[in-house]
Write a protein that holds these residues in place. Structure first.
Motif, PDB file in Angstrom:
ATOM      1  N   UNK A 193       0.714  -1.240  -0.188  1.00  0.00           N
ATOM      2  CA  UNK A 193       0.355  -0.368   0.131  1.00  0.00           C
ATOM      3  C   UNK A 193       0.714   1.373   0.041  1.00  0.00           C
ATOM      4  N   UNK A 194       1.082   1.700  -0.783  1.00  0.00           N
ATOM      5  CA  UNK A 194       2.015   2.948  -1.453  1.00  0.00           C
ATOM      6  C   UNK A 194       1.217   4.398  -1.419  1.00  0.00           C
ATOM      7  N   UNK A 195       1.863   5.278  -0.396  1.00  0.00           N
ATOM      8  CA  UNK A 195       1.316   6.431  -0.667  1.00  0.00           C
ATOM      9  C   UNK A 195       1.486   7.434  -1.514  1.00  0.00           C
ATOM     10  N   UNK A 196       0.631   8.416  -2.084  1.00  0.00           N
ATOM     11  CA  UNK A 196       1.197   9.065  -3.099  1.00  0.00           C
ATOM     12  C   UNK A 196       2.370   9.875  -3.165  1.00  0.00           C
ATOM     13  N   UNK A 226     -13.934  23.636  -5.674  1.00  0.00           N
ATOM     14  CA  UNK A 226     -14.552  22.235  -5.724  1.00  0.00           C
ATOM     15  C   UNK A 226     -14.132  21.108  -6.398  1.00  0.00           C
ATOM     16  N   UNK A 227     -13.457  21.160  -7.590  1.00  0.00           N
ATOM     17  CA  UNK A 227     -13.395  19.777  -7.386  1.00  0.00           C
ATOM     18  C   UNK A 227     -11.678  19.365  -7.545  1.00  0.00           C
ATOM     19  N   UNK A 228     -10.765  20.369  -7.253  1.00  0.00           N
ATOM     20  CA  UNK A 228      -9.550  20.260  -6.772  1.00  0.00           C
ATOM     21  C   UNK A 228      -9.280  19.880  -5.080  1.00  0.00           C
ATOM     22  N   UNK A 229     -10.529  20.174  -4.121  1.00  0.00           N
ATOM     23  CA  UNK A 229     -10.967  19.807  -2.569  1.00  0.00           C
ATOM     24  C   UNK A 229     -11.975  18.638  -2.673  1.00  0.00           C
ATOM     25  N   UNK A 230     -12.033  18.142  -4.039  1.00  0.00           N
ATOM     26  CA  UNK A 230     -12.892  17.162  -3.796  1.00  0.00           C
ATOM     27  C   UNK A 230     -11.687  15.344  -4.222  1.00  0.00           C
ATOM     28  N   UNK A 231     -10.823  16.412  -4.877  1.00  0.00           N
ATOM     29  CA  UNK A 231      -9.624  15.045  -5.067  1.00  0.00           C
ATOM     30  C   UNK A 231      -8.424  14.836  -4.185  1.00  0.00           C
ATOM     31  N   UNK A 232      -9.164  15.870  -3.432  1.00  0.00           N
ATOM     32  CA  UNK A 232      -7.634  15.935  -2.377  1.00  0.00           C
ATOM     33  C   UNK A 232      -8.097  15.130  -0.543  1.00  0.00           C
ATOM     34  N   UNK A 233      -9.315  14.808  -0.814  1.00  0.00           N
ATOM     35  CA  UNK A 233     -10.562  14.629   0.335  1.00  0.00           C
ATOM     36  C   UNK A 233     -10.348  13.094   0.103  1.00  0.00           C
ATOM     37  N   UNK A 234      -9.640  12.239   1.240  1.00  0.00           N
ATOM     38  CA  UNK A 234      -9.502  11.237   1.309  1.00  0.00           C
ATOM     39  C   UNK A 234     -11.320  10.042   0.619  1.00  0.00           C
ATOM     40  N   UNK A 235     -10.738   8.990  -0.342  1.00  0.00           N
ATOM     41  CA  UNK A 235     -12.038   8.380  -0.691  1.00  0.00           C
ATOM     42  C   UNK A 235     -12.539   7.588   0.255  1.00  0.00           C
ATOM     43  N   UNK A 236     -13.521   7.513  -0.078  1.00  0.00           N
ATOM     44  CA  UNK A 236     -14.737   6.738   1.187  1.00  0.00           C
ATOM     45  C   UNK A 236     -14.188   5.493   1.959  1.00  0.00           C
ATOM     46  N   UNK A 237     -13.487   4.155   0.493  1.00  0.00           N
ATOM     47  CA  UNK A 237     -12.167   3.349   0.665  1.00  0.00           C
ATOM     48  C   UNK A 237     -11.192   3.638   1.864  1.00  0.00           C
ATOM     49  N   UNK A 238     -10.486   4.979   1.523  1.00  0.00           N
ATOM     50  CA  UNK A 238      -9.541   5.387   2.555  1.00  0.00           C
ATOM     51  C   UNK A 238     -10.333   5.643   3.971  1.00  0.00           C
ATOM     52  N   UNK A 239     -11.818   5.747   4.038  1.00  0.00           N
ATOM     53  CA  UNK A 239     -12.135   6.268   5.723  1.00  0.00           C
ATOM     54  C   UNK A 239     -12.257   5.203   5.816  1.00  0.00           C
ATOM     55  N   UNK A 240     -13.012   4.077   5.387  1.00  0.00           N
ATOM     56  CA  UNK A 240     -13.927   2.560   5.793  1.00  0.00           C
ATOM     57  C   UNK A 240     -12.521   2.206   6.479  1.00  0.00           C
ATOM     58  N   UNK A 241     -10.745   2.094   5.969  1.00  0.00           N
ATOM     59  CA  UNK A 241     -10.099   1.428   6.556  1.00  0.00           C
ATOM     60  C   UNK A 241      -9.875   2.040   7.747  1.00  0.00           C
ATOM     61  N   UNK A 242      -9.615   3.145   7.429  1.00  0.00           N
ATOM     62  CA  UNK A 242      -8.961   4.418   9.533  1.00  0.00           C
ATOM     63  C   UNK A 242     -10.732   3.950  10.378  1.00  0.00           C
ATOM     64  N   UNK A 258     -19.935   8.898   7.716  1.00  0.00           N
ATOM     65  CA  UNK A 258     -21.934   9.872   7.116  1.00  0.00           C
ATOM     66  C   UNK A 258     -21.199  10.646   7.583  1.00  0.00           C
ATOM     67  N   UNK A 259     -20.768  11.343   9.355  1.00  0.00           N
ATOM     68  CA  UNK A 259     -21.195  12.312   9.862  1.00  0.00           C
ATOM     69  C   UNK A 259     -20.490  13.282   9.118  1.00  0.00           C
ATOM     70  N   UNK A 260     -18.057  12.239   8.559  1.00  0.00           N
ATOM     71  CA  UNK A 260     -17.801  13.057   7.598  1.00  0.00           C
ATOM     72  C   UNK A 260     -18.060  13.102   6.177  1.00  0.00           C
ATOM     73  N   UNK A 261     -18.489  12.586   5.540  1.00  0.00           N
ATOM     74  CA  UNK A 261     -19.781  12.521   3.975  1.00  0.00           C
ATOM     75  C   UNK A 261     -21.050  12.415   4.741  1.00  0.00           C
ATOM     76  N   UNK A 262     -21.432  13.441   4.555  1.00  0.00           N
ATOM     77  CA  UNK A 262     -22.639  13.638   4.932  1.00  0.00           C
ATOM     78  C   UNK A 262     -23.763  13.326   3.396  1.00  0.00           C
ATOM     79  N   UNK A 263     -23.030  13.392   1.890  1.00  0.00           N
ATOM     80  CA  UNK A 263     -23.746  12.968   1.071  1.00  0.00           C
ATOM     81  C   UNK A 263     -23.691  12.197   0.142  1.00  0.00           C
ATOM     82  N   UNK A 264     -23.045  10.591   0.932  1.00  0.00           N
ATOM     83  CA  UNK A 264     -22.151   9.919   0.141  1.00  0.00           C
ATOM     84  C   UNK A 264     -23.270   8.752   0.725  1.00  0.00           C
TER      85      UNK A 264
END
Length: 287
Positions: A193-196, A226-242, A258-264
């Motif tokens: 699992x390599x970080x960017x 907003x597009x750049x901010x969305x790309x910099x946020x961690x994905x749902x899979x990353x949040x799930x692992x955390x 869901x508290x962090x991503x209410x729109x998910x």
């Protein structure tokens, strides 16, 4: 052992009676050795009955009656022998010797017995006690042998069950080892699992500055969109692992995401949490 004098007289008379009866009956039968066998049978039978009467074997009257029957039978044969020989003396003297010997033995047998000897009734009572004691001892031995056999059977059953339990434990241990080896193999073959990593080796090429070219004025960094901010946020899979790493229940992890991503989408988040939980369980996370 001091024997009474009557015993020796009875033995002498018995010897004379046996000799005379053997001769007379053998001569009467006129069959050679076969006649002698008849005479010996009568003599042996008389001696045996005397022994039984002395040792009080069987009913008391049986030995006495048998002795007199044998004595009278031998005496009758001697009378017949004397009559065939036309000798009144032989017909009288032959039975006389046998009968006198029998009568003397009737006195000799009681004299041979010990005065302190137990009576047949007393001896029978003692024999009954001995029989009861022997019966109790054998019954005890039989019960002890049965108890030992039952204990041995119980021990064998316990040992067999222990062997079965040990075999099951050994099989579980081997299976656990195989699972650990499989997990280590999976970890070894899984991609890292390599970080960017930001590319800092090359900087943006700047146009060459020439005397004729005007200087480039620095431009302000672009405003975040907003597009750049969305790309910099961690994905749902990353949040799930955390969340899987810090929670033990899938429902808690889903609520935190869901508290962090209410729109998910809740179903997508739940599926991501389940996948992360399975992956974490194979790599040592919460299972």
């Amino acid at each position: 052992m001091n024997r009474p004098r009557v015993f020796y007289g009875a033995v002498a008379l018995a010897g004379l009676s046996l000799i005379w009866s053997a001769y007379a009956i053998t001569d009467l039968m006129q069959s050679g050795i076969f006649g002698l066998s008849v005479a010996l049978a009568g003599d042996i039978g008389w001696l045996t009955v005397l022994w039984a009467q002395y040792r009080r074997v069987g009913p008391r009257w049986a030995a006495v009656a048998a002795g007199w029957v044998i004595a009278l039978g031998v005496g009758l044969l001697l009378v017949i022998h004397g009559m065939q020989e036309d000798s009144t003396a032989q017909a009288v003297a032959g039975p006389f010797v046998v009968l006198v010997g029998k009568i003397v033995w009737e006195f000799a047998l009681p004299a041979l017995r010990d005065p302190a000897e137990l009576t047949p009734e007393q001896q029978a009572e003692i024999n009954a006690v001995i029989r009861d004691s022997e019966h109790a001892a054998r019954l005890h031995d039989a019960r002890r042998d049965r108890a030992e056999r039952e204990a041995q059977a119980t021990i064998e059953r316990i040992q067999q069950q222990a062997r079965i339990t040990a075999a099951r434990d050994r099989a579980d241990f081997e299976i656990t080892l195989e699972r650990l080896e499989m997990r280590a193999e999976i970890d070894r073959r899984s991609p890292l699992m390599l970080a960017p990593i930001a590319n800092t080796d090359h900087e943006a090429e700047q146009p060459a500055i020439s005397p004729s070219a005007p200087l480039l004025t620095p431009t302000a960094p672009p405003a975040p969109t907003s597009a750049n901010m969305a790309s910099e946020q961690p994905s749902i899979a990353d949040l799930a692992r955390d969340q899987v790493a810090i929670t033990t229940k899938n429902s808690d992890a889903v609520q935190a995401i869901l508290a962090d991503r209410p729109n998910a989408d809740r179903e997508s988040v739940a599926a991501a949490v389940r996948r992360a939980r399975r992956a974490g369980g194979m790599k040592g996370g919460y299972g």
